[in-house]
Design a protein around this motif. Structure first.
Motif, PDB file in Angstrom:
ATOM      1  N   LEU A   1       2.484  -8.563 -13.369  1.00  0.00           N
ATOM      2  CA  LEU A   1       3.548  -8.682 -12.370  1.00  0.00           C
ATOM      3  C   LEU A   1       4.279  -7.355 -12.182  1.00  0.00           C
ATOM      4  CD1 LEU A   1       5.041 -12.172 -13.267  1.00  0.00           C
ATOM      5  CD2 LEU A   1       3.714 -11.562 -11.242  1.00  0.00           C
ATOM      6  N   ARG A   2       4.565  -6.678 -13.276  1.00  0.00           N
ATOM      7  CA  ARG A   2       5.239  -5.383 -13.202  1.00  0.00           C
ATOM      8  C   ARG A   2       4.365  -4.363 -12.474  1.00  0.00           C
ATOM      9  NH1 ARG A   2       5.846  -4.717 -18.290  1.00  0.00           N
ATOM     10  NH2 ARG A   2       4.102  -3.298 -18.599  1.00  0.00           N
ATOM     11  N   GLN A   3       3.072  -4.348 -12.798  1.00  0.00           N
ATOM     12  CA  GLN A   3       2.171  -3.407 -12.143  1.00  0.00           C
ATOM     13  C   GLN A   3       1.990  -3.747 -10.666  1.00  0.00           C
ATOM     14  OE1 GLN A   3      -1.271  -3.522 -14.747  1.00  0.00           O
ATOM     15  NE2 GLN A   3      -0.595  -1.650 -15.780  1.00  0.00           N
ATOM     16  N   ALA A   4       1.920  -5.039 -10.345  1.00  0.00           N
ATOM     17  CA  ALA A   4       1.785  -5.446  -8.943  1.00  0.00           C
ATOM     18  C   ALA A   4       3.014  -5.019  -8.140  1.00  0.00           C
ATOM     19  CB  ALA A   4       1.583  -6.951  -8.845  1.00  0.00           C
ATOM     20  N   LYS A   5       4.193  -5.118  -8.741  1.00  0.00           N
ATOM     21  CA  LYS A   5       5.414  -4.672  -8.058  1.00  0.00           C
ATOM     22  C   LYS A   5       5.404  -3.162  -7.853  1.00  0.00           C
ATOM     23  CE  LYS A   5       8.274  -8.497  -9.617  1.00  0.00           C
ATOM     24  NZ  LYS A   5       9.390  -8.922 -10.484  1.00  0.00           N
ATOM     25  N   THR A   6       4.881  -2.432  -8.821  1.00  0.00           N
ATOM     26  CA  THR A   6       4.766  -0.980  -8.683  1.00  0.00           C
ATOM     27  C   THR A   6       3.799  -0.628  -7.562  1.00  0.00           C
ATOM     28  OG1 THR A   6       5.254  -0.637 -11.021  1.00  0.00           O
ATOM     29  CG2 THR A   6       4.122   1.155  -9.878  1.00  0.00           C
ATOM     30  N   ILE A   7       2.662  -1.316  -7.513  1.00  0.00           N
ATOM     31  CA  ILE A   7       1.678  -1.090  -6.456  1.00  0.00           C
ATOM     32  C   ILE A   7       2.307  -1.367  -5.090  1.00  0.00           C
ATOM     33  CG2 ILE A   7      -0.489  -1.920  -5.446  1.00  0.00           C
ATOM     34  CD1 ILE A   7      -1.438  -2.444  -8.369  1.00  0.00           C
ATOM     35  N   GLN A   8       2.989  -2.499  -4.974  1.00  0.00           N
ATOM     36  CA  GLN A   8       3.607  -2.857  -3.701  1.00  0.00           C
ATOM     37  C   GLN A   8       4.661  -1.840  -3.290  1.00  0.00           C
ATOM     38  OE1 GLN A   8       5.436  -6.714  -3.527  1.00  0.00           O
ATOM     39  NE2 GLN A   8       5.765  -6.581  -1.339  1.00  0.00           N
ATOM     40  N   ALA A   9       5.481  -1.398  -4.226  1.00  0.00           N
ATOM     41  CA  ALA A   9       6.529  -0.422  -3.906  1.00  0.00           C
ATOM     42  C   ALA A   9       5.936   0.898  -3.423  1.00  0.00           C
ATOM     43  CB  ALA A   9       7.421  -0.194  -5.121  1.00  0.00           C
ATOM     44  N   GLU A  10       4.894   1.379  -4.098  1.00  0.00           N
ATOM     45  CA  GLU A  10       4.279   2.654  -3.711  1.00  0.00           C
ATOM     46  C   GLU A  10       3.613   2.566  -2.339  1.00  0.00           C
ATOM     47  OE1 GLU A  10       4.270   5.749  -5.061  1.00  0.00           O
ATOM     48  OE2 GLU A  10       5.795   4.961  -6.405  1.00  0.00           O
ATOM     49  N   ILE A  11       2.892   1.481  -2.101  1.00  0.00           N
ATOM     50  CA  ILE A  11       2.233   1.308  -0.802  1.00  0.00           C
ATOM     51  C   ILE A  11       3.287   1.154   0.295  1.00  0.00           C
ATOM     52  CG2 ILE A  11       0.806  -0.262   0.585  1.00  0.00           C
ATOM     53  CD1 ILE A  11      -0.945  -0.644  -1.907  1.00  0.00           C
ATOM     54  N   SER A  12       4.347   0.439   0.000  1.00  0.00           N
ATOM     55  CA  SER A  12       5.421   0.259   0.977  1.00  0.00           C
ATOM     56  C   SER A  12       6.102   1.583   1.302  1.00  0.00           C
ATOM     57  CB  SER A  12       6.443  -0.743   0.442  1.00  0.00           C
ATOM     58  OG  SER A  12       7.526  -0.868   1.333  1.00  0.00           O
ATOM     59  N   ASN A  13       6.424   2.354   0.275  1.00  0.00           N
ATOM     60  CA  ASN A  13       7.126   3.623   0.490  1.00  0.00           C
ATOM     61  C   ASN A  13       6.266   4.650   1.219  1.00  0.00           C
ATOM     62  OD1 ASN A  13       9.454   2.733  -0.743  1.00  0.00           O
ATOM     63  ND2 ASN A  13       8.892   3.537  -2.740  1.00  0.00           N
ATOM     64  N   ARG A  14       5.031   4.771   0.813  1.00  0.00           N
ATOM     65  CA  ARG A  14       4.174   5.837   1.352  1.00  0.00           C
ATOM     66  C   ARG A  14       3.474   5.440   2.638  1.00  0.00           C
ATOM     67  NH1 ARG A  14       2.426  10.344   2.947  1.00  0.00           N
ATOM     68  NH2 ARG A  14       0.594  11.263   2.015  1.00  0.00           N
ATOM     69  N   LEU A  15       2.983   4.205   2.689  1.00  0.00           N
ATOM     70  CA  LEU A  15       2.148   3.790   3.813  1.00  0.00           C
ATOM     71  C   LEU A  15       2.844   2.802   4.750  1.00  0.00           C
ATOM     72  CD1 LEU A  15      -1.099   3.392   1.691  1.00  0.00           C
ATOM     73  CD2 LEU A  15      -0.431   5.339   3.091  1.00  0.00           C
ATOM     74  N   HIS A  16       4.082   2.459   4.441  1.00  0.00           N
ATOM     75  CA  HIS A  16       4.896   1.587   5.283  1.00  0.00           C
ATOM     76  C   HIS A  16       4.243   0.222   5.529  1.00  0.00           C
ATOM     77  CE1 HIS A  16       7.300   5.134   5.769  1.00  0.00           C
ATOM     78  NE2 HIS A  16       6.258   5.790   6.237  1.00  0.00           N
ATOM     79  N   LYS A  17       3.654  -0.305   4.476  1.00  0.00           N
ATOM     80  CA  LYS A  17       3.068  -1.648   4.518  1.00  0.00           C
ATOM     81  C   LYS A  17       3.871  -2.505   3.548  1.00  0.00           C
ATOM     82  CE  LYS A  17      -0.433  -0.870   7.232  1.00  0.00           C
ATOM     83  NZ  LYS A  17      -0.650  -1.585   8.465  1.00  0.00           N
ATOM     84  N   ASP A  18       4.894  -3.189   4.053  1.00  0.00           N
ATOM     85  CA  ASP A  18       5.812  -3.932   3.203  1.00  0.00           C
ATOM     86  C   ASP A  18       5.215  -5.211   2.639  1.00  0.00           C
ATOM     87  OD1 ASP A  18       7.771  -2.041   3.646  1.00  0.00           O
ATOM     88  OD2 ASP A  18       8.577  -3.101   5.385  1.00  0.00           O
ATOM     89  N   ASN A  19       4.300  -5.787   3.344  1.00  0.00           N
ATOM     90  CA  ASN A  19       3.762  -7.087   2.970  1.00  0.00           C
ATOM     91  C   ASN A  19       2.315  -6.938   2.493  1.00  0.00           C
ATOM     92  OD1 ASN A  19       2.788  -9.695   2.908  1.00  0.00           O
ATOM     93  ND2 ASN A  19       3.741 -10.285   4.836  1.00  0.00           N
TER      94      ASN A  19
END
Length: 68
Positions: A6-24
């Motif tokens: 869960l922690r790693q999935a949140k990190t993955i989501q945050a990085e993709i959201s910040n860099r690639l602007h894919k929030d979902n």
């Protein structure tokens, strides 16, 4: 172990959201997850990479969109 994924999935989501602007995660494509893995996972030890790749695999199963 579930907490780690869960922690790693949140990190993955945050990085993709910040860099690639894919929030979902439902809007992710394979290239987005590949970007994260190439950028972040390659710098870790092999034993750590295993857990990141396992988390990525679990994400792909859950999303049901693409296989790694």
């Amino acid at each position: 172990m579930r907490e780690r994924h869960l922690r790693q999935a949140k990190t993955i989501q945050a990085e993709i959201s910040n860099r690639l602007h894919k929030d979902n995660p439902w809007t992710w494509q394979r290239k987005h997850l590949a970007w994260f893995l190439n950028r972040h996972v390659n710098q870790h030890a092999e034993s750590t990479r295993y857990y990141w790749l396992l988390t990525a695999h679990l994400l792909t199963l859950r999303l049901g969109k693409f296989n790694l």
